[in-house]
Design a protein around this motif. Structure first.
Motif, PDB file in Angstrom:
ATOM      1  N   ILE A 165       0.870  -1.103   0.040  1.00  0.00           N
ATOM      2  CA  ILE A 165       0.222   0.028   0.175  1.00  0.00           C
ATOM      3  C   ILE A 165       0.961   1.066  -0.030  1.00  0.00           C
ATOM      4  N   ARG A 166       1.933   1.209   0.881  1.00  0.00           N
ATOM      5  CA  ARG A 166       3.021   2.327   0.833  1.00  0.00           C
ATOM      6  C   ARG A 166       3.564   2.750  -0.596  1.00  0.00           C
ATOM      7  N   MET A 167       3.562   1.542  -1.046  1.00  0.00           N
ATOM      8  CA  MET A 167       4.263   1.670  -2.687  1.00  0.00           C
ATOM      9  C   MET A 167       3.403   2.394  -3.450  1.00  0.00           C
ATOM     10  N   GLN A 168       2.246   1.772  -3.333  1.00  0.00           N
ATOM     11  CA  GLN A 168       0.996   2.386  -4.563  1.00  0.00           C
ATOM     12  C   GLN A 168       1.042   3.748  -4.135  1.00  0.00           C
ATOM     13  N   ARG A 169       0.782   4.134  -2.813  1.00  0.00           N
ATOM     14  CA  ARG A 169       0.392   5.611  -2.397  1.00  0.00           C
ATOM     15  C   ARG A 169       1.640   6.442  -2.787  1.00  0.00           C
ATOM     16  N   THR A 170       2.919   6.096  -2.603  1.00  0.00           N
ATOM     17  CA  THR A 170       4.024   6.918  -3.118  1.00  0.00           C
ATOM     18  C   THR A 170       3.931   6.842  -4.558  1.00  0.00           C
ATOM     19  N   MET A 171       3.319   6.186  -5.344  1.00  0.00           N
ATOM     20  CA  MET A 171       3.416   6.353  -6.656  1.00  0.00           C
ATOM     21  C   MET A 171       2.207   7.281  -7.070  1.00  0.00           C
ATOM     22  N   TYR A 172       1.048   7.382  -6.292  1.00  0.00           N
ATOM     23  CA  TYR A 172       0.067   8.326  -6.347  1.00  0.00           C
ATOM     24  C   TYR A 172       0.853   9.663  -6.194  1.00  0.00           C
ATOM     25  N   ALA A 173       1.500   9.853  -5.130  1.00  0.00           N
ATOM     26  CA  ALA A 173       2.002  11.408  -4.734  1.00  0.00           C
ATOM     27  C   ALA A 173       2.905  11.503  -5.769  1.00  0.00           C
ATOM     28  N   SER A 174       3.680  10.553  -6.555  1.00  0.00           N
ATOM     29  CA  SER A 174       4.717  10.888  -7.463  1.00  0.00           C
ATOM     30  C   SER A 174       4.227  11.551  -8.744  1.00  0.00           C
ATOM     31  N   VAL A 175       2.660  10.965  -9.108  1.00  0.00           N
ATOM     32  CA  VAL A 175       2.302  11.784 -10.402  1.00  0.00           C
ATOM     33  C   VAL A 175       2.245  13.319 -10.153  1.00  0.00           C
ATOM     34  N   ASP A 176       1.693  13.818  -8.920  1.00  0.00           N
ATOM     35  CA  ASP A 176       1.833  15.121  -8.426  1.00  0.00           C
ATOM     36  C   ASP A 176       3.113  15.877  -8.509  1.00  0.00           C
ATOM     37  N   GLU A 177       3.949  14.956  -8.018  1.00  0.00           N
ATOM     38  CA  GLU A 177       5.435  15.585  -8.079  1.00  0.00           C
ATOM     39  C   GLU A 177       5.883  15.812  -9.427  1.00  0.00           C
ATOM     40  N   VAL A 178       5.576  15.101 -10.316  1.00  0.00           N
ATOM     41  CA  VAL A 178       5.969  15.249 -11.664  1.00  0.00           C
ATOM     42  C   VAL A 178       5.553  16.727 -12.137  1.00  0.00           C
ATOM     43  N   GLY A 179       4.097  16.911 -12.003  1.00  0.00           N
ATOM     44  CA  GLY A 179       3.565  18.198 -12.166  1.00  0.00           C
ATOM     45  C   GLY A 179       4.029  19.309 -11.407  1.00  0.00           C
ATOM     46  N   ARG A 180       4.364  19.208 -10.183  1.00  0.00           N
ATOM     47  CA  ARG A 180       4.831  20.288  -9.317  1.00  0.00           C
ATOM     48  C   ARG A 180       6.254  20.478  -9.791  1.00  0.00           C
ATOM     49  N   ALA A 181       7.119  19.551  -9.917  1.00  0.00           N
ATOM     50  CA  ALA A 181       8.601  19.976 -10.293  1.00  0.00           C
ATOM     51  C   ALA A 181       8.529  20.498 -11.619  1.00  0.00           C
ATOM     52  N   ALA A 182       7.850  20.048 -12.748  1.00  0.00           N
ATOM     53  CA  ALA A 182       7.755  20.744 -13.896  1.00  0.00           C
ATOM     54  C   ALA A 182       7.543  22.143 -13.838  1.00  0.00           C
ATOM     55  N   ALA A 183       6.256  22.289 -13.193  1.00  0.00           N
ATOM     56  CA  ALA A 183       5.873  23.528 -12.836  1.00  0.00           C
ATOM     57  C   ALA A 183       7.067  24.670 -12.339  1.00  0.00           C
ATOM     58  N   GLU A 184       7.441  24.256 -11.273  1.00  0.00           N
ATOM     59  CA  GLU A 184       8.522  24.864 -10.648  1.00  0.00           C
ATOM     60  C   GLU A 184       9.694  25.263 -11.468  1.00  0.00           C
ATOM     61  N   LEU A 185      10.016  24.369 -12.186  1.00  0.00           N
ATOM     62  CA  LEU A 185      11.076  24.611 -13.251  1.00  0.00           C
ATOM     63  C   LEU A 185      10.878  25.274 -14.355  1.00  0.00           C
ATOM     64  N   GLY A 186       9.655  25.597 -14.488  1.00  0.00           N
ATOM     65  CA  GLY A 186       9.143  26.536 -15.729  1.00  0.00           C
ATOM     66  C   GLY A 186       8.900  25.511 -17.038  1.00  0.00           C
ATOM     67  N   ILE A 187       9.047  24.449 -17.121  1.00  0.00           N
ATOM     68  CA  ILE A 187       8.731  23.293 -18.070  1.00  0.00           C
ATOM     69  C   ILE A 187       7.297  23.171 -18.607  1.00  0.00           C
ATOM     70  N   GLU A 188       6.749  23.624 -19.381  1.00  0.00           N
ATOM     71  CA  GLU A 188       5.504  23.790 -20.047  1.00  0.00           C
ATOM     72  C   GLU A 188       5.532  22.326 -20.739  1.00  0.00           C
ATOM     73  N   CYS A 189       5.082  21.255 -19.982  1.00  0.00           N
ATOM     74  CA  CYS A 189       4.837  20.027 -20.510  1.00  0.00           C
ATOM     75  C   CYS A 189       3.417  19.526 -20.711  1.00  0.00           C
ATOM     76  N   HIS A 190       2.592  20.490 -20.812  1.00  0.00           N
ATOM     77  CA  HIS A 190       1.048  20.217 -20.985  1.00  0.00           C
ATOM     78  C   HIS A 190       0.613  19.287 -19.816  1.00  0.00           C
ATOM     79  N   PHE A 191       1.103  19.400 -18.670  1.00  0.00           N
ATOM     80  CA  PHE A 191       0.585  18.394 -17.683  1.00  0.00           C
ATOM     81  C   PHE A 191      -1.048  18.545 -17.271  1.00  0.00           C
ATOM     82  N   ALA A 192      -1.873  17.564 -17.463  1.00  0.00           N
ATOM     83  CA  ALA A 192      -3.136  17.761 -17.156  1.00  0.00           C
ATOM     84  C   ALA A 192      -3.772  16.584 -16.561  1.00  0.00           C
ATOM     85  N   LYS A 193      -4.075  16.625 -15.283  1.00  0.00           N
ATOM     86  CA  LYS A 193      -4.453  15.590 -14.467  1.00  0.00           C
ATOM     87  C   LYS A 193      -5.757  15.045 -14.507  1.00  0.00           C
TER      88      LYS A 193
END
Ligand SMILES: Cc1cc2nc3c(=O)[nH]c(=O)nc-3n(C[C@H](O)[C@H](O)[C@H](O)COP(=O)(O)OP(=O)(O)OC[C@H]3O[C@@H](n4cnc5c(N)ncnc54)[C@H](O)[C@@H]3O)c2cc1C
Length: 459
Positions: free
Chosen positions: A100-128
């Motif tokens: 369960i911890r592994m799966q929940r960490t993966m859930y959070a990682s989806v958001d981390e991809v969006g967060r990090a890209a936005a913070e770095l100013g990478i416009e990668c068309h992230f739409a959740k």
């Protein structure tokens, strides 16, 4: 020099200021703290989290072609929370709570991809918008309900069954009996993300050498065609290409996944189809298919079905297969007849990495300084981010929640030598389509082939 922008739809639609002109190769032998082999998501996320944590580190990334040349630039753009190994398998080896911890960490990682890209100013068309799995036959409905029940048994209850009306409202695919909606998925433009990451780490002082082929990795050193790099830590981030490194011929099998893209479709067509949240989509067949509505209004749609090539060969000509590309077009038109005669403007493919046990892994051997991550099969877009953060923690000797996850330290056993590998993988790759044909003919759940597939997948 290949025309890099013709590698895929994604490379072709990079911002005009990214010409994909290769960076310089390694000029001479050098001495660094960390050498990373491979400038895909794994290598670049690792470089990113390391340089962010300690800007004084001397890090080099060595890339045979250009950053984003491999699967990271070419994929379906699903930043999903899917793992290649099942929760049952993780639970059997590490306990239910760890699964369960592994799966929940993966859930959070989806958001981390969006967060990090936005913070770095990478416009990668992230739409959740989440992931929609269409249900289009009775056997698919049984499997879909079983899937939801299985997740609930692990206390993971935000994947929902959509009845036919609700499903059609989200996406008007044909023959809908319902759908499963998983909120933990975002659609992205992968080449924008991987190229943006390369530019970002470079600005922060990471040295990227392109056109530099690594022939071998050793404790404390990387051997390239331009000289030797001595490093305290060597990170292998070569995924499907790993068999080209000395001694690693059987470490992973490159499997091809192929894609097509339509021309941008008019708003009138999209108002019939929906997908207004840009949900990624597939259906419940056994054969792997995956699609997304791109930010510029196209369908990007892919699937497996291309053959494995003897001795784990990877060649540019394998990226295009007329039969598979035609099958993908037919399947897309069956799913969405609304596209009519829309032109297919791009056809491409690439190699992903299939480990012998379908279990991805990340780790660092503290004694030798050799680190690795990979084995994501077709689900590496998010997993590579988790790998990058985990490798950074391991390399910096930080004990964190990430460094004790159940995939840390996992090593898959080698594939069999040829020709056994070729025979086994070729046969296995034919099973899903055969199971789909059986179900279409009989309307019954295919059990025998599903069982064999399950065994092969370690489920
Ligand atoms: C068509 C396709 C569709 C996919 N769709 C999805 C999806 O929708 N969602 C998802 O989660 N996953 C998907 N995947 C899988 C995902 O893209 C990969 O798991 C992920 O990108 C792996 O990243 P990586 O950095 O580990 O490997 P790669 O991106 O393959 O990078 C490896 C890099 O190493 C370099 N390299 C290799 N050998 C050497 C060497 N000897 N010397 C120097 N450099 C070397 C290569 O040139 C390459 O740039 C898909 C893959 C493909 C091919």
């Amino acid at each position: 020099m290949p025309d890099h922008r013709s590698l895929s739809l994604w490379h072709d639609t990079l911002p005009a200021d990214d010409t994909m002109q290769p960076r310089a190769g390694l000029a001479s032998s050098t001495d660094v703290d960390i050498a990373i082999v491979g400038a895909g998501f794994t290598g670049l996320w690792t470089a990113h989290y390391l340089i962010e944590a300690d800007p004084s580190l001397r890090i080099v990334v060595l890339e045979r072609d250009v950053a984003g040349f491999g699967a990271s630039g070419r994929n379906g753009g699903w930043a999903s929370a899917i793992l290649p190994m099942s929760l049952d398998r993780i639970a059997a080896e590490h306990g239910r709570d760890e699964a369960i911890r592994m799966q929940r960490t993966m859930y959070a990682s989806v958001d981390e991809v969006g967060r990090a890209a936005a913070e770095l100013g990478i416009e990668c068309h992230f739409a959740k918008g989440g992931q929609l799995d269409f249900v289009r036959s009775a056997p698919q409905a049984r499997r879909a309900r079983a899937h939801i029940g299985h997740l609930r048994a692990f206390g993971l209850d935000d994947v929902r069954w959509l009845d036919p009306d609700e499903a059609t409202e989200r996406a008007a695919a044909s023959d809908l009996l319902g759908a499963v909606h998983d909120p933990h998925c975002a659609a992205i433009h992968p080449a924008r993300l991987v190229r943006g990451l390369a530019a970002s780490v470079e600005r922060r002082g990471v040295e990227i050498y392109e056109q530099t082929t690594v022939s071998a990795i050793e404790p404390g050193a990387v051997v390239t065609d331009h000289g030797r790099v001595r490093a305290d830590i060597v990170v292998r981030a070569t995924e499907g290409f790993t068999p080209s490194l000395a001694g690693l011929k059987r470490a992973i099998a490159p499997i091809y996944s192929l894609m097509i893209a339509t021309e941008p479709l008019p708003d009138s067509v999209w108002s019939e189809i929906g997908l207004s949240h840009r949900d990624t989509f597939a259906d419940g067949r056994h054969s792997i298919i995956y699609g997304q509505r791109t930010a510029d209004g196209r369908f990007a749609f892919g699937g497996r079905g291309a053959p494995y090539h003897f001795a784990s060969a990877i060649k540019p000509e394998f990226d295009r297969d007329d039969k598979v590309h035609a099958m993908l077009h037919t399947t897309l038109r069956e799913l969405f007849p609304q596209i009519g005669d829309a032109a297919i403007t791009h056809r491409w493919g690439g190699a992903l990495g299939m480990p012998r046990d379908w279990y991805c892994g990340v780790g660092l051997d503290a004694a030798t300084g050799m680190a690795w991550a990979g084995g994501y099969v077709g689900d590496g877009v998010t997993t590579t981010n988790l790998a990058g953060r985990t490798l950074a923690d391991l390399i910096l000797r930080r004990n964190t929640e990430l460094t004790t996850l159940p995939w840390v330290g996992h090593r898959s056993r080698n594939w069999e030598p040829e020709p056994i590998r070729w025979l086994a993988i070729r046969s296995a790759l034919k099973l899903p389509a055969a199971a789909d044909r059986y179900e279409a003919r009989t309307g019954k759940n295919e059990r025998a082939r599903t069982w064999i597939l399950g065994k092969l997948l370690g489920r």
